[in-house]
Design an enzyme around this catalytic site. Sequence first.
Site, PDB file in Angstrom:
ATOM      1  N   ASP A   4       0.841  -1.201   0.000  1.00  0.00           N
ATOM      2  CA  ASP A   4       0.000   0.000   0.000  1.00  0.00           C
ATOM      3  C   ASP A   4       0.874   1.250   0.000  1.00  0.00           C
ATOM      4  O   ASP A   4       1.923   1.275  -0.616  1.00  0.00           O
ATOM      5  CB  ASP A   4      -0.919  -0.064   1.230  1.00  0.00           C
TER       6      ASP A   4
ATOM      7  N   SER B 137     -11.339  -0.410  -0.263  1.00  0.00           N
ATOM      8  CA  SER B 137     -10.049  -0.507   0.417  1.00  0.00           C
ATOM      9  C   SER B 137     -10.222  -0.824   1.890  1.00  0.00           C
ATOM     10  O   SER B 137      -9.366  -1.444   2.505  1.00  0.00           O
ATOM     11  CB  SER B 137      -9.278   0.812   0.299  1.00  0.00           C
TER      12      SER B 137
ATOM     13  N   ASN C  14     -13.961   1.411  -6.540  1.00  0.00           N
ATOM     14  CA  ASN C  14     -14.976   2.336  -6.025  1.00  0.00           C
ATOM     15  C   ASN C  14     -15.714   3.119  -7.100  1.00  0.00           C
ATOM     16  O   ASN C  14     -16.151   4.231  -6.864  1.00  0.00           O
ATOM     17  CB  ASN C  14     -14.316   3.331  -5.056  1.00  0.00           C
TER      18      ASN C  14
ATOM     19  N   HIS D   5      -3.573   6.075   3.779  1.00  0.00           N
ATOM     20  CA  HIS D   5      -4.337   4.919   3.310  1.00  0.00           C
ATOM     21  C   HIS D   5      -3.836   3.610   3.930  1.00  0.00           C
ATOM     22  O   HIS D   5      -4.596   2.828   4.498  1.00  0.00           O
ATOM     23  CB  HIS D   5      -4.263   4.866   1.790  1.00  0.00           C
TER      24      HIS D   5
END
Length: 638
Positions: A365, A552, A490, A398
Amino acid sequence: MWRYLSSMTLVLGLGIILFPHHSNNENQPGPEVYSTKYETTAKLSLLEQDVKLTDDLCRSQCSIDYSRMLSKIESGEPTLTVLSEMKKEHEKMDVLIWSKQSQPLEKGITVGEVPSSYKEQALSYLKEAKLAVDEGKHYQSPKFGAAQQIYFVQGTPSTNRDSSLVGVIHQDILHQVTDHQLKNLRLEPYPSENRWKVESVDTDTLQDKVVDHPEDNQGTSHYHQNEVVVRFKQDPTETQLTQIKNEIKAISAQKLGYTYVFRTQSMEAKALMTYFKKWDVVYVEPHFLYLTNDYYDDQEEAANKDDSSQTDSGASSSTSTDITANFMPNDNLYSRYQWNLPLIETVQGWQLSRGSKDVIVAVVDTGVDLKHPDLTSKLLPGYNVISDNDNPQDDVGHGTHVTGVISALVNNNLGVAGMTWYNKVLPVKVLDQTGAGSTYSVAQGIIWAADHGAKVMNLSLGNYADSSFLHDAIRYAYNKDVALIAASGNDNTERPGFPAAYPEVLAVAASDSQNNKAPFSNYGDYIAVTAPGVSIASTYPNNQYAALSGTSMASPHVTALAALVRSTNPSLKNTEVYEIIKQSAQDLGTKGRDKYFGFGLIDVVKAVKMAEQSSQQISYFPQNLSRQMHLITKKYAY
């Protein structure tokens, strides 16, 4: 990044409710889920909801921090030391003022300075706070300021009311979450920064595509303008490689495994792809970008001191903490904000397993906040692919949020609870400060994690381009028996996103607190299971906590479950872990597997029970494990 916030006036008029009531028969999406108006309005509503909840999380945690400071002062610790240490750990606390009852603020002990840009408002609220605490009342002001300069004033009286603590708290996290979610929920066309020299193209045709509206992101991929990825059937010799570099005027030629990334000064990707057709190649493709899909020893000793029952065993019966059906973690944000964990039977699952340090979870990530007190003792030494060093510090937020869902310390009187108690996290930074990363960096991170002990891997990132380069890296990890979990995306589209849609990966969709499809969640036949993904509270950089929405956020729930399953039965293969997670899921939507929810909402208790039972049966009938799992859950499977 603020261009869409003007539309929020409409959203606020609609009213925002975190947990809307829906009957169980309403979780099959209706025709309106496909409309642009519905999607944009719903995403804006969720963004505003996430910012509001993050504000609430910040205020709740600050109230707890103030009470702890006062408790230390009352116990005899030097006031100035207590305030200075808190400000050092929490830079957001711009000014802290301790004073005795009825003592003017200017006569109290002060650390920090009142923000000069909003000094008049801050001083006005500080006076209000002082009047309130002198009467024994707690105080929090409304927000004031704008953009990154948002503040509020807090006041807390001591338990015996003879002193108090007031101060100004900087809430730049609200701006960070807004910026984050505009990108994560694809409310802002990508790219908004000029860091990447990229082209936006239709994924199927590679024809140029203008992306000037959020819905244009559906089916859109982004790639480096002057780079291509090449896999030769036979590696070129040094002479051939030199010839290639000279002919294309290459700036660099990187190799990862069997694959090369060529970068030039003048030739664009399409011309480069044409050029390489004369060579004996398996494939040549653009160098695609991948985006997020979100909508210390002393500290470890302290954490273990907070809960002396924490061990590395997955079983609960041998520990002193009684994990019963009505057990509630003492993490101070759990009961109010973490609706997601009870929904998937997490606490009941802890009665059977809380994980194992031997099952390592890789989070590929943006990195992780290596100093976050709710995470640090759970982190292994990781890797930063972007900078090519061993410092995967998160500069986006994130990865820290994703990691907290999996492994925030449980029952430590701090922040939030993760789904696993003992599993260690291997942080791998493959996305840069814009939240984007190249195919090369993502593939390199996946391979590195697989080579450094990962048994489970979370991939909360994606693109609509089916990259052979990335698929090679996925196959590499899969063939090393890593369980790969990925967010579906998304954009509320049926188009398959990658890596989630690769057959070696378990794809995750997102749902809300009423088991409805999240309005942003991608869908399709490749979806395996669903997990909570709306306004999920978790860790955030700089010792903070935030609420974010996105697939996520759904993906790490499934990753944590895979870690619990493997901790319960380490002999399970990755395919068997997938099968257990799918077969134990609670069916949602139309009966049986469907394109919105896959096999359904994950269920921690059923999955761990299946893993436990399979460990007893696999030694006798290993070749029939899939059939055994079906029999174990025949009343749950479709």
